[in-house]
Write an enzyme that holds these catalytic residues in place. Structure first.
Site, PDB file in Angstrom:
ATOM      1  CB  SER A   1      -0.057 -42.514  14.019  1.00  0.00           C
ATOM      2  OG  SER A   1       0.775 -42.289  15.292  1.00  0.00           O
TER       3      SER A   1
ATOM      4  CE1 TYR B   1      -2.098 -33.722  16.105  1.00  0.00           C
ATOM      5  CE2 TYR B   1       0.373 -34.236  16.693  1.00  0.00           C
ATOM      6  CZ  TYR B   1      -0.538 -34.934  15.205  1.00  0.00           C
ATOM      7  OH  TYR B   1      -1.088 -34.897  13.823  1.00  0.00           O
TER       8      TYR B   1
ATOM      9  CE  LYS C   1      -2.833 -37.300  15.623  1.00  0.00           C
ATOM     10  NZ  LYS C   1      -3.912 -38.476  14.739  1.00  0.00           N
TER      11      LYS C   1
HETATM   12  N1  LIG Z   1      -0.514 -32.084   8.211  1.00  0.00           N
HETATM   13  C1  LIG Z   1       0.202 -32.177   9.092  1.00  0.00           C
HETATM   14  O1  LIG Z   1       1.537 -31.616   9.019  1.00  0.00           O
HETATM   15  C2  LIG Z   1       0.227 -33.937   9.676  1.00  0.00           C
HETATM   16  C3  LIG Z   1       1.418 -34.070   9.673  1.00  0.00           C
HETATM   17  C4  LIG Z   1       1.134 -35.378  11.363  1.00  0.00           C
HETATM   18  C5  LIG Z   1       0.045 -36.396  11.126  1.00  0.00           C
HETATM   19  N2  LIG Z   1      -1.296 -35.466  10.627  1.00  0.00           N
HETATM   20  C6  LIG Z   1      -2.357 -36.529  11.134  1.00  0.00           C
HETATM   21  O2  LIG Z   1      -3.152 -36.241  10.011  1.00  0.00           O
HETATM   22  C7  LIG Z   1      -4.227 -36.524   9.612  1.00  0.00           C
HETATM   23  C8  LIG Z   1      -4.691 -35.428   8.625  1.00  0.00           C
HETATM   24  O3  LIG Z   1      -5.062 -34.029   8.959  1.00  0.00           O
HETATM   25  P1  LIG Z   1      -5.304 -32.834   7.711  1.00  0.00           P
HETATM   26  O4  LIG Z   1      -3.075 -32.666   8.166  1.00  0.00           O
HETATM   27  O5  LIG Z   1      -4.932 -33.631   6.542  1.00  0.00           O
HETATM   28  O6  LIG Z   1      -5.477 -31.970   8.278  1.00  0.00           O
HETATM   29  P2  LIG Z   1      -6.834 -30.933   7.669  1.00  0.00           P
HETATM   30  O7  LIG Z   1      -7.337 -30.440   8.640  1.00  0.00           O
HETATM   31  O8  LIG Z   1      -6.683 -30.251   6.010  1.00  0.00           O
HETATM   32  O9  LIG Z   1      -7.617 -32.318   7.581  1.00  0.00           O
HETATM   33  C9  LIG Z   1      -8.577 -33.442   8.872  1.00  0.00           C
HETATM   34  C10 LIG Z   1      -9.923 -33.186   8.068  1.00  0.00           C
HETATM   35  O10 LIG Z   1     -10.413 -33.848   9.325  1.00  0.00           O
HETATM   36  C11 LIG Z   1     -11.472 -32.837   9.679  1.00  0.00           C
HETATM   37  N3  LIG Z   1     -12.442 -32.969  11.017  1.00  0.00           N
HETATM   38  C12 LIG Z   1     -11.727 -32.448  11.760  1.00  0.00           C
HETATM   39  N4  LIG Z   1     -11.982 -32.813  13.205  1.00  0.00           N
HETATM   40  C13 LIG Z   1     -13.085 -34.130  13.207  1.00  0.00           C
HETATM   41  C14 LIG Z   1     -13.817 -34.423  13.726  1.00  0.00           C
HETATM   42  N5  LIG Z   1     -13.924 -34.214  14.887  1.00  0.00           N
HETATM   43  N6  LIG Z   1     -15.200 -35.539  13.321  1.00  0.00           N
HETATM   44  C15 LIG Z   1     -14.753 -35.490  11.142  1.00  0.00           C
HETATM   45  N7  LIG Z   1     -13.734 -35.051  10.868  1.00  0.00           N
HETATM   46  C16 LIG Z   1     -13.209 -34.081  11.194  1.00  0.00           C
HETATM   47  C17 LIG Z   1     -11.864 -31.402   9.815  1.00  0.00           C
HETATM   48  O11 LIG Z   1     -13.179 -30.703   9.037  1.00  0.00           O
HETATM   49  C18 LIG Z   1     -10.906 -31.579   8.096  1.00  0.00           C
HETATM   50  O12 LIG Z   1     -11.497 -31.384   6.206  1.00  0.00           O
HETATM   51  C19 LIG Z   1      -4.640 -35.503  11.182  1.00  0.00           C
HETATM   52  O13 LIG Z   1      -5.540 -36.981  12.084  1.00  0.00           O
HETATM   53  C20 LIG Z   1      -3.020 -35.039  12.245  1.00  0.00           C
HETATM   54  O14 LIG Z   1      -3.155 -35.457  13.140  1.00  0.00           O
HETATM   55  C21 LIG Z   1      -1.494 -33.969   9.999  1.00  0.00           C
END
Ligand SMILES: NC(=O)c1ccc[n+]([C@@H]2O[C@H](COP(=O)([O-])OP(=O)(O)OC[C@H]3O[C@@H](n4cnc5c(N)ncnc54)[C@H](O)[C@@H]3O)[C@@H](O)[C@H]2O)c1
Length: 250
Positions: free
Chosen positions: A140, A154, A158
């Site tokens: 989330s 977004y 979430k």
């Molecule tokens: N980075 C932050 O600050 C943060 C904060 C809160 C929540 N999140 C959540 O963490 C999760 C992971 O994000 P992250 O920060 O590691 O980002 P990231 O962009 O580094 O990694 C996300 C990965 O998901 C893959 N992806 C995107 N769309 C896709 C799809 N349709 N099918 C398959 N793969 C797909 C991308 O290619 C990427 O490799 C997400 O759900 C994001 O919303 C991230």
């Protein structure tokens, strides 16, 4: 607490495994003995993961989690018995607020961040029910608690991930299945955190500058995901766990 070999003999699915939190989760599960079916829309990122981690039992499946047939391929690669599912893949929304969001952004964000998690969950549940157990963790966000972390799509996606998590936890608690969520604050990953709205920049920028803690490393979020997937967390079900340096307390 046992943290080595906790997933020996088990199969896990991790989406978004090519980068950031998903990659750290896939590596940690693999290091603890799991066979990990690692999904990502980017085949290049999956190739890099496999090349980096030759000693781990990783099966890379490239595909888009917003497409049912590609979810089916991911789950088929895992086989009938999936012990753990980490729904990690997600995308941002350019901080577009309600007056500015376009339909493409809205649908894409809802499909990738929410509908994909329902589809993966729907696909693994019959096997988990038949086997009498399983664990699911959804990623989330701080944006599931408040309205100031992202755009409308977004934020809505979430908030809904928390509802999905609680519904699954409530409905399958009698089947030995646990479903929890982790809500990260800022994390150093490849996620696109750029603003596509001047209005959002004015409305949210000062709030974010005032209270957002130092961003975490992806491994710090993965540690919580993996804990929740493990038997060490057997008394946790339906929890939405902040992992945000204290942001949600402010
Ligand atoms: N980075 C932050 O600050 C943060 C904060 C809160 C929540 N999140 C959540 O963490 C999760 C992971 O994000 P992250 O920060 O590691 O980002 P990231 O962009 O580094 O990694 C996300 C990965 O998901 C893959 N992806 C995107 N769309 C896709 C799809 N349709 N099918 C398959 N793969 C797909 C991308 O290619 C990427 O490799 C997400 O759900 C994001 O919303 C991230």
């Amino acid at each position: 607490m046992n943290t080595t070999g906790r997933f020996q003999g088990m199969t896990a699915i991790v989406t978004g495994a090519g980068s950031g939190i998903g990659k750290a989760t896939a590596i940690s599960l693999g290091q603890q003995g799991a066979r990990v079916v690692a999904g990502d829309v980017s085949p290049d990122r999956l190739d890099a993961l496999i090349a980096e981690q030759p000693a781990l039992n990783l099966v890379a499946i490239a595909g888009d989690v917003s497409v049912q047939a590609e979810v089916d391929a991911l789950v088929a690669a895992a086989g009938d018995r999936v012990h753990a599912l980490a729904n990690v893949a997600g995308v941002m929304d350019g901080f577009l607020p309600a007056a500015e969001v376009d339909d493409d952004t809205w649908h894409r964000v809802i499909e990738v961040n929410l509908t994909s998690m329902m589809r993966l969950t729907r696909a693994v549940l019959p096997g988990m029910i038949a086997a009498g157990g399983g664990a699911i963790v959804n990623v989330s966000s701080e944006a599931s608690f408040r309205g100031s972390c992202a755009g409308v799509a977004y934020t809505a996606s979430k908030h809904a991930v928390n509802g999905l998590t609680r519904s699954v936890a409530a409905c399958y608690r009698g089947n030995g299945i646990r479903c929890n969520a982790v809500a990260p604050g800022g994390v150093r990953t490849n996620v696109d955190g750029s603003f596509r709205s001047a209005h959002a920049g004015q409305a949210l920028g000062p709030l974010l500058q005032a209270i957002v803690p130092t961003p975490a490393q992806p491994e710090e979020i993965a540690a919580v995901i993996v804990h929740l997937l493990s038997e060490d967390a057997r008394n946790m079900n339906g929890a939405i766990v902040p992992c945000d340096g204290g942001w949600s307390a402010l």
